[in-house]
Scaffold this motif. Structure first.
Motif, short mmCIF file in Angstrom:
data_model
loop_
_atom_site.label_atom_id
_atom_site.label_comp_id
_atom_site.label_asym_id
_atom_site.label_seq_id
_atom_site.Cartn_x
_atom_site.Cartn_y
_atom_site.Cartn_z
N PHE A 51 -1.46 0.49 -4.78
CA PHE A 51 -1.42 -0.72 -3.97
C PHE A 51 -1.88 -0.43 -2.55
N TRP A 52 -1.46 0.70 -2.00
CA TRP A 52 -1.87 1.06 -0.63
C TRP A 52 -3.40 1.19 -0.55
N GLU A 53 -3.99 1.86 -1.53
CA GLU A 53 -5.44 2.03 -1.54
C GLU A 53 -6.15 0.68 -1.65
N ARG A 54 -5.63 -0.20 -2.48
CA ARG A 54 -6.22 -1.54 -2.60
C ARG A 54 -6.10 -2.27 -1.26
N GLY A 55 -4.95 -2.13 -0.61
CA GLY A 55 -4.76 -2.77 0.69
C GLY A 55 -5.74 -2.24 1.73
N GLU A 56 -5.99 -0.95 1.72
CA GLU A 56 -6.97 -0.36 2.65
C GLU A 56 -8.36 -0.95 2.41
N ALA A 57 -8.74 -1.08 1.14
CA ALA A 57 -10.04 -1.65 0.80
C ALA A 57 -10.12 -3.12 1.22
N LEU A 58 -9.03 -3.85 1.04
CA LEU A 58 -9.01 -5.26 1.45
C LEU A 58 -9.12 -5.39 2.96
N ALA A 59 -8.43 -4.54 3.70
CA ALA A 59 -8.50 -4.58 5.16
C ALA A 59 -9.93 -4.30 5.63
N LYS A 60 -10.58 -3.34 4.99
CA LYS A 60 -11.97 -3.03 5.34
C LYS A 60 -12.87 -4.22 5.06
#
Length: 93
Positions: A51-60
């Motif tokens: 989930f954290w990795e997905r969140g990082e990608a979404l923020a980018k």
């Protein structure tokens, strides 16, 4: 099915659409939901990391959209016109 659910698909499939396909609003809304999920802290570490990795990608992705919008606004301001210049484009990708 809950209309507020994020993601689509069938069990054992990646239920999330590719980040590159998301509009700013869709990426932002999904990011907000991921933050809520992570704040609860009720999942195993491996799942939390996904989930954290997905969140990082979404923020980018959100930043990419905002950078594109900023570039278009700056181009309009430089041109001194109310209409976007032809070379500024209309999408944020």
């Amino acid at each position: 099915m809950n209309s507020d659910a994020v993601g689509t698909g069938q069990p054992n499939q990646n239920a999330f659409p590719p980040v590159s396909d998301l509009s700013y609003e869709a990426a932002r809304d999904e990011l907000v939901e991921i933050v809520k999920i992570l704040e609860h802290g009720q999942m195993p570490l491996d799942e939390s990391l996904r989930f954290w990795e997905r969140g990082e990608a979404l923020a980018k992705r959100c930043e990419e959209h905002l950078d594109g919008a900023r570039g278009r606004v700056e181009a309009i301001l430089r041109s001194g016109s109310d209409t976007p210049p032809e070379d500024a484009g209309t999408d944020t990708e």
